[in-house]
Structure formats: structure tokens, C-alpha cells
Write a protein that holds these residues in place. Structure first.
Motif, PDB file in Angstrom:
ATOM      1  N   TYR A   1      29.679  24.878  41.221  1.00  0.00           N
ATOM      2  CA  TYR A   1      28.911  24.082  40.269  1.00  0.00           C
ATOM      3  C   TYR A   1      29.857  23.409  39.271  1.00  0.00           C
ATOM      4  CZ  TYR A   1      24.683  26.338  42.010  1.00  0.00           C
ATOM      5  OH  TYR A   1      23.651  26.783  42.816  1.00  0.00           O
TER       6      TYR A   1
ATOM      7  N   THR B   1      26.086  16.115  36.881  1.00  0.00           N
ATOM      8  CA  THR B   1      26.336  17.424  37.482  1.00  0.00           C
ATOM      9  C   THR B   1      26.735  17.263  38.939  1.00  0.00           C
ATOM     10  OG1 THR B   1      24.019  17.654  38.134  1.00  0.00           O
ATOM     11  CG2 THR B   1      24.661  18.562  35.982  1.00  0.00           C
TER      12      THR B   1
ATOM     13  N   PRO C   1      22.360  20.242  31.956  1.00  0.00           N
ATOM     14  CA  PRO C   1      21.739  21.299  31.157  1.00  0.00           C
ATOM     15  C   PRO C   1      21.927  21.127  29.652  1.00  0.00           C
ATOM     16  CG  PRO C   1      23.812  22.083  32.048  1.00  0.00           C
ATOM     17  CD  PRO C   1      23.588  20.712  32.633  1.00  0.00           C
TER      18      PRO C   1
ATOM     19  N   SER D   1      27.332  29.450  39.478  1.00  0.00           N
ATOM     20  CA  SER D   1      25.888  29.214  39.461  1.00  0.00           C
ATOM     21  C   SER D   1      25.563  28.120  38.454  1.00  0.00           C
ATOM     22  CB  SER D   1      25.135  30.499  39.083  1.00  0.00           C
ATOM     23  OG  SER D   1      25.416  30.849  37.726  1.00  0.00           O
ATOM     24  N   ASP D   2      24.333  27.621  38.543  1.00  0.00           N
ATOM     25  CA  ASP D   2      23.934  26.614  37.565  1.00  0.00           C
ATOM     26  C   ASP D   2      23.840  27.218  36.165  1.00  0.00           C
ATOM     27  OD1 ASP D   2      21.709  28.144  38.162  1.00  0.00           O
ATOM     28  OD2 ASP D   2      20.342  26.459  38.407  1.00  0.00           O
ATOM     29  N   THR D   3      23.479  28.487  36.071  1.00  0.00           N
ATOM     30  CA  THR D   3      23.442  29.158  34.772  1.00  0.00           C
ATOM     31  C   THR D   3      24.841  29.275  34.175  1.00  0.00           C
ATOM     32  OG1 THR D   3      21.477  30.426  35.379  1.00  0.00           O
ATOM     33  CG2 THR D   3      22.812  31.273  33.568  1.00  0.00           C
ATOM     34  N   ALA D   4      25.811  29.681  35.009  1.00  0.00           N
ATOM     35  CA  ALA D   4      27.196  29.782  34.537  1.00  0.00           C
ATOM     36  C   ALA D   4      27.723  28.424  34.113  1.00  0.00           C
ATOM     37  CB  ALA D   4      28.069  30.373  35.637  1.00  0.00           C
ATOM     38  N   ARG D   5      27.365  27.371  34.859  1.00  0.00           N
ATOM     39  CA  ARG D   5      27.775  26.004  34.492  1.00  0.00           C
ATOM     40  C   ARG D   5      27.206  25.619  33.137  1.00  0.00           C
ATOM     41  NH1 ARG D   5      25.854  21.573  38.609  1.00  0.00           N
ATOM     42  NH2 ARG D   5      23.820  22.356  37.957  1.00  0.00           N
ATOM     43  N   ALA D   6      25.932  25.887  32.916  1.00  0.00           N
ATOM     44  CA  ALA D   6      25.303  25.530  31.644  1.00  0.00           C
ATOM     45  C   ALA D   6      25.949  26.274  30.485  1.00  0.00           C
ATOM     46  CB  ALA D   6      23.807  25.823  31.705  1.00  0.00           C
ATOM     47  N   GLU D   7      26.188  27.561  30.669  1.00  0.00           N
ATOM     48  CA  GLU D   7      26.777  28.368  29.596  1.00  0.00           C
ATOM     49  C   GLU D   7      28.205  27.922  29.294  1.00  0.00           C
ATOM     50  OE1 GLU D   7      26.388  32.333  31.012  1.00  0.00           O
ATOM     51  OE2 GLU D   7      24.245  32.504  30.462  1.00  0.00           O
TER      52      GLU D   7
ATOM     53  N   ARG E   1      19.484  16.986  35.833  1.00  0.00           N
ATOM     54  CA  ARG E   1      20.044  18.327  35.973  1.00  0.00           C
ATOM     55  C   ARG E   1      21.048  18.682  34.875  1.00  0.00           C
ATOM     56  NH1 ARG E   1      18.829  16.683  41.049  1.00  0.00           N
ATOM     57  NH2 ARG E   1      18.138  18.232  42.585  1.00  0.00           N
TER      58      ARG E   1
ATOM     59  N   GLU F   1      28.292  24.519  27.464  1.00  0.00           N
ATOM     60  CA  GLU F   1      27.920  24.654  26.045  1.00  0.00           C
ATOM     61  C   GLU F   1      29.057  25.296  25.256  1.00  0.00           C
ATOM     62  OE1 GLU F   1      24.226  26.273  23.254  1.00  0.00           O
ATOM     63  OE2 GLU F   1      24.276  26.764  25.388  1.00  0.00           O
TER      64      GLU F   1
END
Length: 392
Positions: free
Chosen positions: A236, A228, A215, A258-264, A213, A267
Motif C-alpha cells: 500500500y 493512493t 485517507p 494494509s490500508d490502515t497502516a498506510r493511513a496511520e 481512497r 498521518e
């Protein structure tokens, strides 16, 4: 008394075009970012707040298993039994490596199951297999995790289970998670590469849960770990590490929506940590930084030098200048021996902790002869009571 010498010396010329970065504003509710190469904390936002760590606390279970491997209590081929409790975790709806009662996963299987699949069932198997001071139960193992955590510096961590499953009182701080991740990298390099694996399936099972998981692993930014985490209460989170060139950073964040917010956000943090700071050598071994007064010596002063090259992270954006000072308790009393730590160079960096660097005496300063000591003492007394030394 303490002497403070404000510096405007050549070592600070390195900073003329390299001034502090503007503070990074993270969307995480708590975060800790650390440059492992220079031992610099780059960000501390609520880093000591104890919060639900979710699956990020699996890093402690992994640490316990790695320590058992190192101690020779198990090997990579040691099989573990699968209990009813472990199978129940498979059915509970969280992450799993799909273990069944008749499976006998090895330590190697379980490491992959915990790291890549984030298997709650794998954590229960490890907990019951290793046990703790009160028996081979997950509760006993959680007590052992908490005790061992204190021993390795996790001051804000209390474990109630092996997986991070929501439980009252199961807490960690982002600093503790970062310290734990740093330990796994430094203490267990032979196993750490597993954190960078992107896919694992035990006996071909878990087709929908076989992917790591994390990202960051496929972005080509040097990321190679770690874990994660997500629960409804915690949001998250991610404990991550990345290496670019000679530098490695580690970070822990939580509370993303969210998982998207975590990934962004992860990075963004990696990009900021590497692009907004450069490692610079700011002082050279044996190069004089300042001088300290010496009392009753053959000379009245001695040079102060660093015992080793000093490298710091220098922020790249211009905002306000850095400052430095040398602090020592003096005057130093002769005899002074070359190489003895006698002072401290303190470099003040806005938005970062102060850097404190020991300075040593550049040369020996023997004790003065009798007549010079008498003259020096008389001069000191005269100055103390009359305000100015007599002309010599």
C-alpha cells in the motif's frame, strides 16, 4: 585557494533553542518527504529505488492529460471513445468508473474518474484517445509517458501502461512520484483542487467505488491530494500533500502492509513534518555575514551579504547544535563589484541536507593605485618566501 570561515555569528543565534529533530523512523519500505515552501528534503528512505508504483503512476497519465488541456489539444468537453480494452479493465477486478461501450466520457469526466475513482478503465480511454508516437494504443501512450517523464526529471520511471496495472518493468521511485506530485500542484493549479474531492460517480454508477481512497482528506489536517496505490507486489502506498499556514509538504510512501497502516503512517508523516520543524529567517538581505580578503584593492577586505532574505526549516527538538561556514575562492582580486556572487554560506543541519546560500560582495572595491599595488605585491612575495611581511 579556498577559504573556509567557521561562523559563530548573530545569524546562528536564531538556532540557540532550535536544534535538530531526531530522525523519523517510517514503516514504509521507501519514502520521500519534501517541504515545498523552503525546498527542503525532510526524509529520504530508499527514495531512488525503482519499485512497482501501482495506481500512484496514474499521476503521470493525469499529467499527460493536463498537458493536452494546456496545449489546446483537448478541452474539458472533448468526448473520448470507450474501447473493448477499456471495458475489459472494468471487469478485471480493479478500480473502475464503470464505463461501457456506448459511453462517450468527456475529459472532465475522465479526470474525475482517474483521480477520485482511480479508474483503470478511464486511464485506458485517455491513453487510447491521446496516443503516442506509434499510434493510438496504450502501449504507444506508455512510451510517450516514459519519454515525457525523462523530460520533466523522472529519472527512475518506466511506464508499461497508463493505469499502474501490474506489468513487468513498470517502475517508479518515491522521489519521482514526489516530483510529479509537486509538478501537478505548481503547474496546474486550476485543476489541482479536483484531487481534494471525496466523491464522484459517473452517471450514478459505481456506488461502491465512488469515494476517494485518500485517507487524509477528511482529517482536517490540510491534506488536499494526491493518489493512493496498491498491488500485492507493491503493498500500500500514497502520494500525499498537505498545506498548513504558509507551508506545504508533499510525500510519497510505499510498502505498507494494509490500508490502515498506510493511513496511520501518512498521518504520522504529516504531523511530524509540520510539528517538528519551524520556518525561520536566518539571514537578512544586505546584513553582513562575514568578510573576504581582497588582493590589490583599495581596501584589504569586503563584506559578504546574502542578496535576499534566507529562510530555513529549523528542527524543533534539542539534540546537537547546527554549524555554519563561509566558503570562497580567494583572496578576491580587485576590482570587486557590489552585488557580485563571490562566496557561499553553508549551514550544516544534522539529519538534513546542507543549506547552501550564495553571498555577494557588500560594496565595490576598486583596484588600488600603482604604488599600493607595488607595495602589496612586494609584501605578498616577501611573505611567500620569507614567511612574514616586513614592518611598514
Amino acid at each position: 585557494m579556498f577559504h573556509r570561515l567557521r561562523l559563530a555569528l548573530p545569524i546562528l543565534m536564531l538556532f540557540a533553542a532550535a536544534l535538530p529533530a531526531r530522525a523519523f523512523e517510517t514503516a514504509a519500505t521507501a519514502a520521500w518527504v519534501y517541504d515545498m515552501t523552503t525546498k527542503t528534503v525532510l526524509m529520504d528512505k530508499n527514495a531512488d529505488q525503482s519499485v512497482p508504483p501501482a495506481s500512484m503512476s496514474k499521476l503521470m497519465t493525469i499529467n499527460m492529460l493536463f498537458e493536452a488541456l494546456r496545449d489546446g489539444r483537448v478541452t474539458m468537453d472533448t468526448p473520448f471513445a470507450v474501447s473493448d480494452r477499456a471495458v475489459e479493465m472494468t471487469r478485471a477486478g480493479g478500480s473502475t468508473m464503470m464505463l461501457q461501450h456506448d459511453d462517450r466520457p468527456t475529459v472532465q469526466d475522465l479526470i474525475h474518474g482517474m483521480i477520485v475513482n482511480s479508474g483503470n478503465d478511464a486511464c485506458v480511454v485517455v491513453a487510447e484517445g491521446l496516443g503516442g508516437p506509434r499510434g493510438n494504443t496504450e502501449e504507444a501512450f506508455a512510451e510517450a509517458m516514459t519519454e515525457r517523464g525523462r523530460a520533466i526529471g523522472l529519472t527512475a520511471s518506466t511506464f508499461k501502461n497508463a493505469s499502474g496495472w501490474p506489468a513487468e518493468g513498470h517502475r517508479m521511485s518515491m522521489r519521482d512520484l514526489g516530483i510529479l506530485g509537486k509538478r501537478l500542484i505548481e503547474e496546474f493549479p486550476e485543476y489541482y483542487q479536483i484531487f481534494g474531492e471525496t466523491e464522484y460517480s459517473y452517471k450514478g454508477r459505481s456506488p461502491d467505488n465512488r469515494f476517494n481512497r485518500n485517507p487524509l482528506l477528511k482529517l482536517g489536517i490540510g491534506a488536499d491530494g494526491l493518489k493512493t496505490g496498491h498491488t500485492a507486489e507493491a503493498g500500500y502506498g500514497l502520494v500525499g500533500s498537505a498545506k498548513q499556514g504558509n507551508r506545504r509538504i508533499i510525500f510519497a510512501i510505499t510498502g505498507l502492509p494494509s490500508d490502515t497502516a498506510r493511513a496511520e503512517e501518512a498521518e504520522r508523516i504529516v504531523s511530524w513534518a509540520f510539528r517538528q520543524f519551524a520556518e525561520k529567517t536566518v539571514a537578512k538581505t544586505g546584513v553582513r555575514v562575514a568578510e573576504a580578503e581582497v588582493f590589490m584593492g583599495t581596501t584589504d577586505s569586503v563584506g559578504l551579504v546574502p542578496a535576499a532574505d534566507v529562510s530555513l526549516l529549523v528542527p524543533a527538538l534539542v539534540q546537537e547544535s547546527m554549524t555554519a561556514e563561509v566558503v570562497y575562492k580567494g583572496p578576491l582580486i580587485a576590482p570587486v563589484t557590489a552585488g557580485t556572487p563571490v562566496a557561499e554560506l553553508i549551514i550544516h543541519v544534522p539529519d538534513l541536507p546542507d543549506h547552501k546560500i550564495p553571498l555577494v560582495a557588500e560594496a565595490d572595491v576598486p583596484e588600488a593605485g600603482f604604488m599600493r599595488r607595488v607595495t602589496t605585491a612586494a609584501s605578498a612575495l616577501y611573505t611567500r618566501y620569507m614567511g612574514e611581511a616586513p614592518a611598514s
